[in-house]
Design a protein around this motif. Structure first.
Motif, PDB file in Angstrom:
ATOM      1  N   UNK A  12       0.814  -1.216   0.000  1.00 27.85           N
ATOM      2  CA  UNK A  12       0.000   0.000   0.000  1.00 27.85           C
ATOM      3  C   UNK A  12       0.851   1.272   0.000  1.00 27.85           C
ATOM      4  N   UNK A  13       2.172   1.106  -0.088  1.00 32.20           N
ATOM      5  CA  UNK A  13       3.076   2.256   0.043  1.00 32.20           C
ATOM      6  C   UNK A  13       2.934   3.269  -1.091  1.00 32.20           C
ATOM      7  N   UNK A  14       2.485   2.833  -2.251  1.00 34.85           N
ATOM      8  CA  UNK A  14       2.301   3.773  -3.364  1.00 34.85           C
ATOM      9  C   UNK A  14       1.000   4.561  -3.236  1.00 34.85           C
ATOM     10  N   UNK A  15       0.162   4.167  -2.286  1.00 37.30           N
ATOM     11  CA  UNK A  15      -1.149   4.778  -2.096  1.00 37.30           C
ATOM     12  C   UNK A  15      -1.226   5.534  -0.776  1.00 37.30           C
ATOM     13  N   UNK A  16      -0.650   4.940   0.277  1.00 33.88           N
ATOM     14  CA  UNK A  16      -0.682   5.540   1.614  1.00 33.88           C
ATOM     15  C   UNK A  16       0.668   6.164   1.933  1.00 33.88           C
ATOM     16  N   UNK A  17       0.645   7.412   2.358  1.00 32.56           N
ATOM     17  CA  UNK A  17       1.863   8.128   2.727  1.00 32.56           C
ATOM     18  C   UNK A  17       2.338   7.701   4.111  1.00 32.56           C
ATOM     19  N   UNK A  18       1.418   7.665   5.057  1.00 27.94           N
ATOM     20  CA  UNK A  18       1.744   7.230   6.419  1.00 27.94           C
ATOM     21  C   UNK A  18       0.460   7.088   7.220  1.00 27.94           C
ATOM     22  N   UNK A  19       0.583   6.478   8.397  1.00 24.70           N
ATOM     23  CA  UNK A  19      -0.444   6.518   9.423  1.00 24.70           C
ATOM     24  C   UNK A  19       0.075   7.435  10.514  1.00 24.70           C
ATOM     25  N   UNK A  20      -0.829   8.108  11.216  1.00 26.37           N
ATOM     26  CA  UNK A  20      -0.380   8.912  12.347  1.00 26.37           C
ATOM     27  C   UNK A  20      -1.399   8.878  13.473  1.00 26.37           C
TER      28      UNK A  20
END
Length: 270
Positions: A12-20
């Motif tokens: 999912x790294x190409x879609x999600x930048x990060x969780x916070x």
């Protein structure tokens, strides 16, 4: 205030930048905070007390869980008690593979998960809120998103154009951008509207401003004139106009009192 970021699964790294996550005790006197547009949409879960958001001066309580569309102007929010937030920050075009309504229709709105995903959205909210650890929350969200993922909606032209804008820190005209990408300007604008919810010009201005804000927060320039020159604004008036459009403050106001605010609210993290 305790703010932490977490990386997504490689799939999912190409879609999600990060969780916070953001945790903070109740303030004796709550303060209104300003969220500056950063070109990224967010899926937000409040496991603490809810937040107010101000729309045309009117206070509205945010949903317990929602996806916030693109911001086209600064958003003013205020805690109502104890802060506990878990959020998914998508890349600029990252939410389109999951969207059930037009991306453009989500601009400046907090759309409840139930409206977006029906009963699946209700279940996702319950499962995330009852998860005991951040890791469990992430696994719950990732399982849901991997099931929902529709890679056919990913536009390679939009993705490559966004990458180019990021490499240039937004410092390029849209006419020059369309030449570099080799696509008609109107066609590019249509693609951006449906995949991102912003025009190429809006996103370019936001990316350039975010770069400028990072310089300010890192105190890399001794005066605002030098910063405006480095950011390649036409002149000081242009710099002030764009700055106030997306932050609600002049550069001088921001450099003074507002500089102390958490970098979270200016999109300067991961």
């Amino acid at each position: 205030m305790n703010y932490q970021t977490f990386l997504p699964h490689p799939d999912l790294a190409s879609i999600i930048k990060c969780y916070w996550t953001l945790d903070s005790p109740k303030e004796e006197t709550s303060q209104v905070q300003t969220i500056v547009p950063d070109g990224c949409m967010e899926m937000i879960f409040h496991y603490g007390d809810l937040y107010k958001q101000y729309i045309e001066g009117e206070a509205v309580i945010q949903p317990r869980s929602c996806v916030f569309g693109q911001l086209t102007h600064p958003l003013r929010i205020e805690p109502t008690g104890v802060t506990g937030i878990f959020s998914v920050r998508f890349h600029h075009d990252g939410f389109v593979p999951f969207s059930t309504i037009p991306i453009k229709d989500m601009d400046d709105k907090a759309i409840p998960l139930e409206k977006l995903f029906g009963n699946n959205g209700i279940k996702l909210e319950k499962d995330v809120l009852k998860a005991k650890t951040v890791e469990d929350k992430i696994l719950t969200v990732e399982s849901f998103l991997l099931q929902m993922l529709n890679t056919e909606t990913v536009d390679k032209i939009v993705k490559s154009t966004v990458d180019f804008l990021l490499d240039m820190n937004g410092k390029i005209s849209i006419n020059e951008l369309s030449k570099q990408i080799n696509i008609n300007r109107r066609q590019l604008e249509r693609k951006f509207s449906s995949a991102i919810g912003l025009s190429p010009k809006q996103l370019s201005k936001i990316i350039r401003l975010q770069t400028t804000l990072k310089h300010l927060l890192n105190k890399e320039y001794s005066n605002l004139t030098a910063l405006a020159h480095e950011s390649e604004y036409y002149d000081q008036a242009h710099f002030i106009k764009d700055f106030k459009e997306f932050t609600g403050f002049t550069p001088k106001e921001f450099y003074g009192d507002k500089l102390q605010m958490s970098s979270l609210f200016y999109g300067t993290d991961s």
